[in-house]
Write a protein that holds these residues in place. Sequence first.
Motif, PDB file in Angstrom:
ATOM      1  N   LEU A  12       0.821  -1.207   0.000  1.00  0.00           N
ATOM      2  CA  LEU A  12       0.000   0.000   0.000  1.00  0.00           C
ATOM      3  C   LEU A  12       0.860   1.264   0.000  1.00  0.00           C
ATOM      4  N   LEU A  13       0.663   2.113  -1.014  1.00  0.00           N
ATOM      5  CA  LEU A  13       1.342   3.412  -1.060  1.00  0.00           C
ATOM      6  C   LEU A  13       0.781   4.328   0.021  1.00  0.00           C
ATOM      7  N   GLY A  14      -0.547   4.342   0.155  1.00  0.00           N
ATOM      8  CA  GLY A  14      -1.151   5.201   1.156  1.00  0.00           C
ATOM      9  C   GLY A  14      -2.657   5.218   1.084  1.00  0.00           C
ATOM     10  N   GLU A  15      -3.229   6.075   1.931  1.00  0.00           N
ATOM     11  CA  GLU A  15      -4.677   6.242   1.991  1.00  0.00           C
ATOM     12  C   GLU A  15      -5.022   7.719   1.932  1.00  0.00           C
ATOM     13  N   ILE A  16      -6.158   7.988   1.319  1.00  0.00           N
ATOM     14  CA  ILE A  16      -6.679   9.350   1.197  1.00  0.00           C
ATOM     15  C   ILE A  16      -8.065   9.358   1.822  1.00  0.00           C
ATOM     16  N   TYR A  17      -8.311  10.325   2.702  1.00  0.00           N
ATOM     17  CA  TYR A  17      -9.615  10.483   3.347  1.00  0.00           C
ATOM     18  C   TYR A  17     -10.230  11.792   2.870  1.00  0.00           C
ATOM     19  N   ILE A  18     -11.437  11.714   2.340  1.00  0.00           N
ATOM     20  CA  ILE A  18     -12.122  12.881   1.784  1.00  0.00           C
ATOM     21  C   ILE A  18     -13.385  13.143   2.599  1.00  0.00           C
ATOM     22  N   ALA A  19     -13.519  14.366   3.101  1.00  0.00           N
ATOM     23  CA  ALA A  19     -14.689  14.770   3.891  1.00  0.00           C
ATOM     24  C   ALA A  19     -15.820  15.163   2.944  1.00  0.00           C
ATOM     25  N   HIS A  20     -16.790  14.278   2.793  1.00  0.00           N
ATOM     26  CA  HIS A  20     -17.885  14.451   1.841  1.00  0.00           C
ATOM     27  C   HIS A  20     -18.570  15.817   1.957  1.00  0.00           C
ATOM     28  N   ASP A  21     -19.073  16.139   3.144  1.00  0.00           N
ATOM     29  CA  ASP A  21     -19.838  17.386   3.301  1.00  0.00           C
ATOM     30  C   ASP A  21     -18.970  18.627   3.126  1.00  0.00           C
ATOM     31  N   GLN A  22     -17.729  18.582   3.607  1.00  0.00           N
ATOM     32  CA  GLN A  22     -16.819  19.716   3.435  1.00  0.00           C
ATOM     33  C   GLN A  22     -16.564  19.984   1.959  1.00  0.00           C
ATOM     34  N   VAL A  23     -16.333  18.929   1.198  1.00  0.00           N
ATOM     35  CA  VAL A  23     -16.074  19.073  -0.244  1.00  0.00           C
ATOM     36  C   VAL A  23     -17.305  19.639  -0.937  1.00  0.00           C
ATOM     37  N   LYS A  24     -18.477  19.165  -0.543  1.00  0.00           N
ATOM     38  CA  LYS A  24     -19.727  19.661  -1.128  1.00  0.00           C
ATOM     39  C   LYS A  24     -19.926  21.146  -0.813  1.00  0.00           C
ATOM     40  N   ARG A  25     -19.614  21.543   0.424  1.00  0.00           N
ATOM     41  CA  ARG A  25     -19.754  22.951   0.836  1.00  0.00           C
ATOM     42  C   ARG A  25     -18.785  23.863   0.094  1.00  0.00           C
ATOM     43  N   GLN A  26     -17.558  23.408  -0.106  1.00  0.00           N
ATOM     44  CA  GLN A  26     -16.550  24.305  -0.673  1.00  0.00           C
ATOM     45  C   GLN A  26     -16.561  24.341  -2.194  1.00  0.00           C
ATOM     46  N   ALA A  27     -17.206  23.415  -2.851  1.00  0.00           N
ATOM     47  CA  ALA A  27     -17.204  23.373  -4.319  1.00  0.00           C
ATOM     48  C   ALA A  27     -17.612  24.711  -4.945  1.00  0.00           C
ATOM     49  N   PRO A  28     -18.703  25.349  -4.503  1.00  0.00           N
ATOM     50  CA  PRO A  28     -19.085  26.626  -5.116  1.00  0.00           C
ATOM     51  C   PRO A  28     -18.038  27.723  -4.939  1.00  0.00           C
ATOM     52  N   LYS A  29     -17.295  27.682  -3.847  1.00  0.00           N
ATOM     53  CA  LYS A  29     -16.252  28.686  -3.601  1.00  0.00           C
ATOM     54  C   LYS A  29     -15.238  28.721  -4.742  1.00  0.00           C
ATOM     55  N   PHE A  30     -14.977  27.549  -5.324  1.00  0.00           N
ATOM     56  CA  PHE A  30     -14.023  27.445  -6.414  1.00  0.00           C
ATOM     57  C   PHE A  30     -14.708  27.394  -7.772  1.00  0.00           C
ATOM     58  N   GLY A  31     -16.021  27.609  -7.804  1.00  0.00           N
ATOM     59  CA  GLY A  31     -16.755  27.567  -9.056  1.00  0.00           C
ATOM     60  C   GLY A  31     -16.872  26.158  -9.609  1.00  0.00           C
ATOM     61  N   ASN A  32     -16.825  25.150  -8.739  1.00  0.00           N
ATOM     62  CA  ASN A  32     -16.856  23.753  -9.153  1.00  0.00           C
ATOM     63  C   ASN A  32     -18.166  23.090  -8.767  1.00  0.00           C
ATOM     64  N   THR A  33     -18.525  22.054  -9.507  1.00  0.00           N
ATOM     65  CA  THR A  33     -19.594  21.166  -9.088  1.00  0.00           C
ATOM     66  C   THR A  33     -19.018  20.251  -8.017  1.00  0.00           C
TER      67      THR A  33
END
Length: 163
Positions: free
Chosen positions: A82-103
């Motif tokens: 295993l090279l590694g693991e990535i943890y993504i915060a679902h709600d945080q990513v959803k909240r910040q998407a508009p800040k960057f003009g992203n879906t």
Amino acid sequence: MKKESRLPDFQVNFLAEKDGDEFPWKDRLLPLARKVLIEEGHPENVNIVMCSDQMVRELNRQYRKLDKVTDVLSFEWHEDYLLGEIYIAHDQVKRQAPKFGNTFYMELKRMIVHGLLHLSGYDHHTVPERVVMRRREREILGIDPYRHGKKNATKSEKKPRKV
């Protein structure tokens, strides 16, 4: 006789924190993740976990001594399996998407690329490191995912001040 090109044999596992939950768009995101790892010279197994803000906050507090939620955390393992693991915060990513003009989908792609680049040795603690890492993110994604962020806007993107 033409020799067949063989892609490296490694796994990118898309996991969810809660049993029964599915990682969104994993079939569409898998080729992107594999491409990044191959291009960066790390065709190795990686786990990408979609989880709650609370879980990411706890990991951030435990391993980085920062008691706050963040969008993505990468943990290098560099083990044979295993090279590694990535943890993504679902709600945080959803909240910040508009800040960057992203879906949400585009922001999720950005988080995966960002996390994989961390596992590949990139960082952004200094301005020169940040420039290199963001340039690579733009190359991979084919767009500037930071184009609408206030802190990241170029002079041409900022609104002129009225005098």
